[in-house]
Design an enzyme around this catalytic site. Sequence first.
Site, PDB file in Angstrom:
ATOM      1  CG  HIS A 118      -1.918  -1.139   1.228  1.00  0.00           C
ATOM      2  ND1 HIS A 118      -3.281  -0.979   1.199  1.00  0.00           N
ATOM      3  CD2 HIS A 118      -1.715  -2.476   1.244  1.00  0.00           C
ATOM      4  CE1 HIS A 118      -3.876  -2.172   1.214  1.00  0.00           C
ATOM      5  NE2 HIS A 118      -2.924  -3.098   1.242  1.00  0.00           N
ATOM      6  CE1 TYR A 141      -0.189  -4.152   8.401  1.00  0.00           C
ATOM      7  CE2 TYR A 141      -0.805  -2.005   9.259  1.00  0.00           C
ATOM      8  CZ  TYR A 141      -1.116  -3.124   8.532  1.00  0.00           C
ATOM      9  OH  TYR A 141      -2.344  -3.229   7.936  1.00  0.00           O
TER      10      TYR A 141
END
EC number: 1.11.1.-
Lengths: 353, 188
Positions: free
Chosen positions: A61, A331
């Site tokens: 992303h 992440y």
Amino acid sequence: MSQLNLRSKRTWLALALIAVIATTLITAFAWTAGWIGQRKTTENLVTEAVQPFPAGFRRAHGKGICYVGNFRPNKDIMSLSTARVFSQPNIPIIGRFSIGTGDPHAVDSSTKTISMALLLTTDDKQQWRMAMNNVPYFPTHNPEGFLAMRKATAPDPATGKPDPERVARFLQEYPEAEKFLKMTAAATPPDSFASATFYSVNTFLLVSENGKKQPIRWMMRPHEAQLPLAETKQQQSTDNFLFDDLRHTLEEQPLMWDLVLQLAQPNDPTNDPSQPWPQDRQQIIAGTLQVTSVIDQAKGACRDINFDPSIVPAGIEVSDDPILSARSGAYSHSFNRREREIGYGKATDAVGK
Amino acid sequence: MNNQENTPITTHNHFNLTARILHWLMAVMILAMLFIGVGMMSSLHYRLWLINLHRPLGIAILLLVIVRLINRLRNPPPPLPASLPQWQVLAAKGSHILLYLLMFALPLIGWVMLSAAGYPIVLFKGFNLPAIAPTSPVLYAWLRDAHSILAWLLFVVVIGHLSAALMHALIYRDGVFSSMAKGSNQQE
């Protein structure tokens, strides 16, 4: 006395014992770190879709835009959770809209997945971070399944398409993923961020003043309606139509989403994000998110924020959902890599240079 | 023999009880901490559980090492045996200084590093430590690498320290190991 008597058998036995202890500890450490052995680690979850990967961008992303705005809670939620986000009248927020590709320079029509991330910081210094996609549930019940799915659905170099046999073998092991693959294949590409619904696929717990824990999932439901199809088609001709549309809309008006909580019943699964809870579960609007403006991500505050969804304020807790822990690890690796590149001055277009 | 009776202070052969308790307690904590640290960066399933242990355990080590250093300065450790060659004395002293430096540096760097990344520094649910540095990618990048590298260094020094201690316990049997393992029979 402090001399080694190398003629003594005892000395050699003792040295061997010490070597075994040291080697055992070193091996155990290397295994725990994932340097040796076949163990799957959160590092495996992070892939770099383009080589060499452009420095300073998110590994997944990577194409996105920062936004700011505010959140106004519905105070009725205070009976379910002590979190300050439900009692502070107006909370400033920082967030990010993005598209679900690995290439930070991809065109907007290259994916059907779009995302909203946000960070709410309340006046008691507690933070709530969210990262949501326009997909209502997760493909598999565990992170190993997600890794297996990525492998099975990767295009075969010979045909350019996934190998149906490998997909079939994957679905035998993870049958729950079939509905996800069908749903995503049939989904229509999003026409704008403004009209998309974003879902927290993971389960969290609201903790009330008397310690009662209520499992929840949530979605951000837009106030904006879908655009007429004809208008959409025309827009989608440009590479950045989703981001351009967002920019233009926000120049005229703020965009709103309702934070809608879905309350679990006692037997609803909290540890399996691939299983949506029944539609008839009670839903409550917990507040309204207002997005007021966007800032280029090279300059915006969202660039250096890790929207790790496991970061929740006091009054909200993570559940036993295994995907949450795996997401947090992935992440963190992505964040560390890009902050390293930015911090050491290696990033160029990611920081607007 | 007479000499020894006249000057009891210079002939103590053991660390005091506080030093021994802190040493063994922190040995367990630090070894656990090193494994938790690499485990939380790799584990697919236990990261959240491990990271919630990592922060309070790190702060506990930071507080304990302060107490330990004060105790050490007020109660000097027993002298090393005269039979020890000079290079071993230097290795022992050097590694002990390094261990103290790392016990201070790692938790402090961890705290500053989380501050620089803008993370909430949750000690336990509902109680966060304040940020002690401004958010900065430059600061975070350097400190994040330093935290890893110094943790690996600490692991190496701990293994060396343990191996040397076992050499004293099993081979030299010169009282160095027992000075930390047990108290003196006469004095305590």
